[in-house]
Design a protein around this motif. Sequence first.
Motif, mmCIF file in Angstrom:
data_model
loop_
_atom_site.group_PDB
_atom_site.id
_atom_site.type_symbol
_atom_site.label_atom_id
_atom_site.label_comp_id
_atom_site.label_asym_id
_atom_site.label_seq_id
_atom_site.Cartn_x
_atom_site.Cartn_y
_atom_site.Cartn_z
ATOM 1 N N ARG A 20 0.268 0.786 6.057
ATOM 2 C CA ARG A 20 -0.558 -0.457 6.925
ATOM 3 C C ARG A 20 -2.001 -0.040 6.035
ATOM 4 O O ARG A 20 -2.270 0.914 5.718
ATOM 5 N N TRP A 21 -2.817 -1.078 6.339
ATOM 6 C CA TRP A 21 -4.253 -0.786 5.496
ATOM 7 C C TRP A 21 -4.879 0.346 6.413
ATOM 8 O O TRP A 21 -5.934 0.995 5.883
ATOM 9 N N GLU A 22 -4.612 0.441 7.877
ATOM 10 C CA GLU A 22 -5.411 1.133 8.400
ATOM 11 C C GLU A 22 -5.050 2.416 8.182
ATOM 12 O O GLU A 22 -6.063 3.502 7.989
ATOM 13 N N ASP A 23 -4.023 2.774 7.539
ATOM 14 C CA ASP A 23 -3.547 4.071 7.022
ATOM 15 C C ASP A 23 -4.085 4.464 5.826
ATOM 16 O O ASP A 23 -4.454 5.531 5.581
ATOM 17 N N VAL A 24 -4.238 3.526 5.102
ATOM 18 C CA VAL A 24 -5.012 3.524 3.602
ATOM 19 C C VAL A 24 -6.251 3.992 4.106
ATOM 20 O O VAL A 24 -6.933 4.883 3.369
ATOM 21 N N ALA A 25 -7.177 3.458 4.882
ATOM 22 C CA ALA A 25 -8.484 3.664 5.293
ATOM 23 C C ALA A 25 -8.534 5.099 5.621
ATOM 24 O O ALA A 25 -9.777 5.878 5.488
ATOM 25 N N GLU A 26 -7.468 5.487 6.697
ATOM 26 C CA GLU A 26 -7.704 6.992 7.017
ATOM 27 C C GLU A 26 -7.418 7.982 5.997
ATOM 28 O O GLU A 26 -8.101 8.855 5.973
ATOM 29 N N ASN A 29 -8.304 7.433 2.703
ATOM 30 C CA ASN A 29 -9.691 7.513 2.177
ATOM 31 C C ASN A 29 -10.678 8.334 2.667
ATOM 32 O O ASN A 29 -11.593 8.982 1.877
ATOM 33 N N ILE A 30 -10.834 8.039 4.126
ATOM 34 C CA ILE A 30 -11.829 8.850 4.585
ATOM 35 C C ILE A 30 -11.510 10.025 4.759
ATOM 36 O O ILE A 30 -12.583 11.032 4.518
ATOM 37 N N ASN A 31 -10.469 10.693 4.463
ATOM 38 C CA ASN A 31 -10.144 12.182 4.606
ATOM 39 C C ASN A 31 -9.825 12.739 3.096
ATOM 40 O O ASN A 31 -9.161 13.837 3.238
ATOM 41 N N TYR A 35 0.875 -0.980 -0.033
ATOM 42 C CA TYR A 35 -0.033 -0.084 0.142
ATOM 43 C C TYR A 35 0.957 1.308 -0.053
ATOM 44 O O TYR A 35 1.989 1.335 0.860
#
Length: 646
Positions: free
Chosen positions: A137-143, A145-147, A84
């Motif tokens: 991390r996937w969590e970073d990617v999700a953050e 995309n949210i922002n 990612y």
Amino acid sequence: MKRPNRDNGDSMRMISRRGLIIGGAQVAVAGALAWRMQSMQVEQADQFRLLAEENRINIRLIPPARGLIFDRNGHPLAENEQNYRVVMVREDAGDVEEVLAKLMQIVDLDPEAVAKAVEEINRRSPFVPVTIADRLRWEDVAEININAPALPGITAEVGLSRAYPFGAPLGHVVGYVGPVSDYDLSRIDDQDPLLQIPKFQIGKTGVENKLERTLRGAAGTKRIEVNALGRVMRELDRQEGTKGADVQLTIDAKLQTYCQARLDGESAGAVVIDLENGDLRAVCSSPSFDPNLFVRGISVKDWGDLNENKYRPLAAKAVQGIYPPGSTFKMVTALAALEGGVISPDETVYCPGHTDVFGTRFHCWKRAGHGNMNLNESIKQSCDCYYYEISQRIGIDKIAEMARKLGIGIKHDLPLSAVANGLAPDKAWKAEVRGEDWRIGDTVNASIGQGYVLTSPLHLAVMTARIATGREVTPRLIKSVSGVETPSGLGDNLGINENTLRRIRAAMDDVVNHQRGTARRSRIVADGMRMAGKTGTSQVRRITAEERARGVTSNADLPWERRDHALFVDFAPSENPKFAVAVIVEHGGGGSTAAAPIARDITLQALYDGTPPLEAYPSADRGRIAEQQSRIEELIATVDNVQDRA
């Protein structure tokens, strides 16, 4: 005044002619235009359609997935993992620094890496995407995309990145990949357009480098629509590329990991050859390095640590390091003399502790001397004076010829970085390279593996394999490519008298198993696993006459870098050889004390294809070996973890 009718008639006729001429010209022009329109619209339609398409459609390359690398048992040594990453397009971002500041509040990024990315952004065209960070991390990617509304020009993507599951144990063998540099482009004759893609990764060292074209694969293509500025508007279609070929090595990852652990704490190298086919089961250099550090972009601190380490972790000592082989070379001199008929196996040479040659005194390692020595005793007790004498009878050219026949002084063709040629010197070499005549003293020095003779652990392993089998064993590192097996390295018969080879093998067996053998303490006591070998100690400093008079300083009392190199070679089982092993411990002191125990442990690990029973060791060693095995088994367990994860 009224014009006469005649004049009016003439005028009308003139007008009619002009009208006909003009009308005809107009018809001709119209016809020509019509013909041209028909030609362009019908006959040349395909050509102009293509030109129009080229004006608005670009074809871009798609990097292929890189081929994987496996060990002989299918353990992945180099793989592609999902990666990612976050990229930025400058023209969409507006204020780059402001957007990056927001991004760094959301995701923990390395400021140094971000600064380098900003430099790259400013160098590139405003519509070209530039990687800001990867391995998120996937969590970073999700953050992210949210922002997304607050991060104009920022996009999270998914790609492939190279990973090396075993890390340091395979660092020198597998190597690593890195972005194509201007230096790479200047030194390789490769017109593959993939190399022009920014940050496209190619092999830099090891198998990754030497089999680059095989592993790289072929590019795919995608058609994209762009506007007048070259900005991508949409993707029209794509054709995926061809994945790189998978490569299987002859290396046994478990044995390699064991060797690396057994060499831990030393500046050393070890090679294990399978005598059935020449397969390199282990090629270890200690200390090693983690290739993942280079793929991810090595830090200044890590790079400094590697460069400043006196044990030189970046050097592939097993194939690149060249050292005087010391007494491990004595089998070469003995074979040359026996094959040349200048000495018989039972003939003795007296060793008083030194030999005088034209006013120069050459010392034996045993100051008091060994007395009368025959072939077997000279190898078993490693007497130097025996070889001083027989080398003068046979001469350096015959010794060098035998050395090359046994694999010394030649470059073995392996896909590894900086494989050394070594050196089996002769008269012609010295005249050409040094512009000097060969001297008898040079021959005497060379006879015991000193002087100009240079070998790597790989050379010594090949030499031992050829003595053990009588065949031209050739080291093989690539087992198969895309499932297709490569030729065996067993080789043809060496053409050395088998009775002569038997005598050398028997002497090497006595080195390890006879009461007076120099490596007896490192013997194997398990039934059917008996080992034959030869110790070697390579001198790295000159011992003066004054020092000899007062007593030679022991290695333990010298600084590390002035101590002798320790070497050992062996094959086992001695009655039915399966493996040949060579070990060097830089500045280890003596071959019998530093290198032989390591070689014995590695040999047993290869013979048992795993942890050997304590009963294979002499009883005095079993307590120490039990502790050692417990420590190393924890490291070897990572091999199974890698396979389970794969």
